[in-house]
Scaffold this active site. Structure first.
Site, PDB file in Angstrom:
ATOM      1  N   ASN B 127       0.869  -1.169   0.000  1.00 32.14           N
ATOM      2  CA  ASN B 127       0.000   0.000   0.000  1.00 32.14           C
ATOM      3  C   ASN B 127       0.907   1.220   0.000  1.00 32.14           C
ATOM      4  OD1 ASN B 127      -1.772   2.048   0.442  1.00 32.14           O
ATOM      5  ND2 ASN B 127      -2.651   1.236   2.326  1.00 32.14           N
ATOM      6  N   CYS B 130      -1.944   5.271   0.370  1.00 32.53           N
ATOM      7  CA  CYS B 130      -2.937   5.742   1.332  1.00 32.53           C
ATOM      8  C   CYS B 130      -2.888   7.271   1.375  1.00 32.53           C
ATOM      9  CB  CYS B 130      -2.679   5.181   2.721  1.00 32.53           C
ATOM     10  SG  CYS B 130      -3.847   5.850   3.922  1.00 32.53           S
ATOM     11  N   GLY B 245     -15.070   1.777  -6.898  1.00 26.58           N
ATOM     12  CA  GLY B 245     -16.507   2.005  -7.021  1.00 26.58           C
ATOM     13  C   GLY B 245     -17.328   0.872  -7.601  1.00 26.58           C
ATOM     14  N   THR B 267     -15.820  -0.527  -1.003  1.00 29.14           N
ATOM     15  CA  THR B 267     -16.926   0.117  -0.300  1.00 29.14           C
ATOM     16  C   THR B 267     -18.237  -0.663  -0.396  1.00 29.14           C
ATOM     17  OG1 THR B 267     -15.825   2.198  -0.727  1.00 29.14           O
ATOM     18  CG2 THR B 267     -18.124   2.342  -0.098  1.00 29.14           C
TER      19      THR B 267
END
Lengths: 261, 307
Positions: B127, B130, B245, B267
């Site tokens: 990662n 972030c 998304g 999400t």
């Protein structure tokens, strides 16, 4: 304890006082598992439109016949859409979630303090406390007489209800926290425990008072949530032991553990 | 007709191309009551850092039109407790567990890779994107190709584990960043992380997030994410994980058609924890209806008619 997800049938969704609605859904598994202070996570609509995320609502009651009750106030688009749901429709619910009230702290008298719509989880709590043989004093605060909630629910239970309104149109003209403070000052027997839910400033006063009078108190914290199960870490509450999650560690915390600033 | 959904990312073999994104599924067990974790393509764990991190001050999340803004700040228990408390469960799964790691410095990434090497972890996700924490250099490693090269090549030297590099969309040219990751030894690239964003409470005139700014996710970012996955997939030869998304199987197929070998669901898990399962079923039906036998037969099949 297990969480469930399902499309549960709406039995009724009726307007009560003060722009609030009582929603009743048939959700036997969730109702059976639910404990006072826990919440359910509702998907109000299926589109990606607002409200996009689920919304958490306290379980107002979970009756033995499999019915889960939610009391909510219409505030924004989500609760407005919820208020339009009709009997017979289905509602996507995850729950019960969270860590509720600990009702097993001996036999002390319970002072239950409700501010506005914060009354929701305290109905279920009071019923359980009474079932356990506890004495319950229920303090209910509202802005005005028209906003006083849960008249019928409280009447059906054998408890001492003290109502206060900001404008004095019903009960004592006072903030509910002042009612609590006066009660604590006058009462000689300090073998009591406080349970509270309501706006954060109210809970902060409850925490201060319980500290001053050296009493145990449990408060239900209302935070913005996304997942509701402890993975997104969005609903952080600062405590003496660092950040805790309202969805998983709470929503009920010991008032003395919260850092209120 | 049976369809073959299996994909291989580097050496990671997955039964289907639908995985869950870091930070949206915990370490797997949290959704266990609702989801059969072994039905996922793979799980990418919540990012772990060398030392425990307490995260950002609340409010950490806010909602916007078709999206969610977050600034969690990589709250996590640190690598020691992660290995002790989370790894045993992840090892017990039948699906690949990809451990997401982040550091403030290149050395921290290397150190984390070393620790996980000793645990014989098969796959890591770096990662480096972030938006809610600052590395020692004051920005994300994924924001310039030098930063990407430096951290990816250092970790590459340290580990034989499959290396997925998670890229930020907050860049001018995603193609040069994607190519830098590939050249530095990434086995797979994954994109996009969240877009930097903010929201303001106009009554109080304060930011809606305690961290002031945060990262936007959800359907609001999907077309931009899709464009960036399309651009990145067109210029690298390594597998690409597309995300940003995705809410349903139709969204997932868009990413696959523009060149993603696999997709990751973030999400959407919060809104429906069973999204992943429904997306797999939807892809299966789509393929069966069109006589497509293998998922690879769909990857990068975008037709562009330029007269």
């Amino acid at each position: 304890m297990m969480m469930h997800q399902g499309n549960f049938k709406i039995i009724s969704n009726e307007k009560t006082a003060g722009g609030c609605f009582k929603l009743r859904v048939m959700a036997p598994e969730a109702a059976e598992e639910a404990r006072p202070g826990q919440f359910v996570h509702l998907r109000v609509q299926q589109e990606i439109d607002k409200p996009f995320l689920r919304r958490p609502f306290a379980v107002c009651d979970a009756i033995d016949n499999g019915v889960l009750e939610i009391l909510y106030k219409v505030r924004g688009r989500g609760t407005s859409l919820l208020s339009e749901k009709k009997e017979g429709g289905l509602l996507d619910i995850i729950g019960p979630l969270g860590n509720g009230f600990d009702c097993n702290v001996g036999s002390k008298r319970a002072l239950v303090v409700a501010g506005g719509i914060g009354i929701a989880p305290l109905i279920f709590l009071s019923r359980k406390l009474l079932d356990a043989g506890r004495e319950v004093v229920f303090m209910r605060g509202a802005v005005t007489a028209g906003d006083v909630l849960c008249r019928r629910e409280l009447k059906d239970m054998k408890l001492n209800v003290i109502t206060a309104t900001d404008d004095g149109s019903e009960g004592i003209k006072s903030k509910i926290t002042e009612v609590l403070e006066n009660y604590l000052r006058k009462e000689k027997d300090k073998e009591m425990e406080i349970f509270a839910a309501g706006p954060r400033p109210m809970l902060k006063v409850v925490a201060r008072l319980s500290g001053e009078y050296k009493m145990e108190s449990q408060v239900s914290m209302d935070e913005m949530m996304a997942c509701g199960v402890g993975v997104c870490l969005g609903c952080a509450v600062m405590t003496k032991d660092g950040y805790k999650l309202a969805c998983k560690d709470g929503p009920v915390f010991k008032a003395g553990d919260i850092i209120w600033e | 007709m049976g369809v073959d959904l299996s994909v291989t990312l580097g050496k990671i073999k997955m039964a289907n191309p639908v995985m869950v994104s870091s930070g949206t599924f915990g370490c797997g067990s949290e959704y266990g009551d609702l989801v059969d974790v072994n039905s996922l393509g793979a799980i990418v764990t919540k990012t772990v850092t060398l030392k425990p991190r307490s995260g950002n001050p609340p409010p950490r999340i806010a909602e916007s039109a078709s999206g969610m803004l977050n600034a969690i700040g990589l709250e996590n228990i640190g690598i020691d407790r992660f290995i002790e408390e989370k790894l045993p469960y992840l090892r017990s799964l039948r699906v690949p567990a990809i451990i997401s790691i982040a550091g403030d410095t290149v050395e921290e990434y290397v150190c984390l890779a070393e620790r996980l090497n000793k645990e014989k972890t098969a796959a890591l996700e770096l990662n480096i994107s972030c938006p809610n924490v600052k590395s020692k250099k004051g920005r994300m490693f994924s924001q310039d190709k030098e930063g990407v090269r430096e951290v990816v090549s250092a970790v590459r030297r340290q580990t034989k584990a499959v290396l997925i590099v998670k890229l930020s969309p907050n860049v001018t040219d995603i193609k040069e960043i994607a190519m830098a990751a590939e050249e530095a030894g990434a086995d797979v690239i994954s994109l996009v992380n969240t877009f930097g964003g903010m929201l303001v409470d106009i009554e109080k005139k304060v930011p809606k997030l305690g961290n002031v700014t945060g990262g936007l996710s959800g359907p609001a970012i999907k077309p931009i994410a899709l464009r960036m996955v399309y651009e990145a997939a067109s210029c690298v030869d390594i597998p690409v994980v597309g995300q940003g998304g995705i809410m349903n199987w139709e969204d997932a197929l868009e990413f696959i058609i523009v060149g993603a070998d696999a997709v990751s669901i973030g999400t959407a898990n919060f809104i429906d924890p069973r999204s992943t399962f429904k997306i797999v079923e939807g892809i299966k039906k789509y393929m069966a209806a069109r006589g497509i036998e293998e998922i690879s037969g769909l990857v990068g099949t975008l037709k562009i008619n330029r007269e």
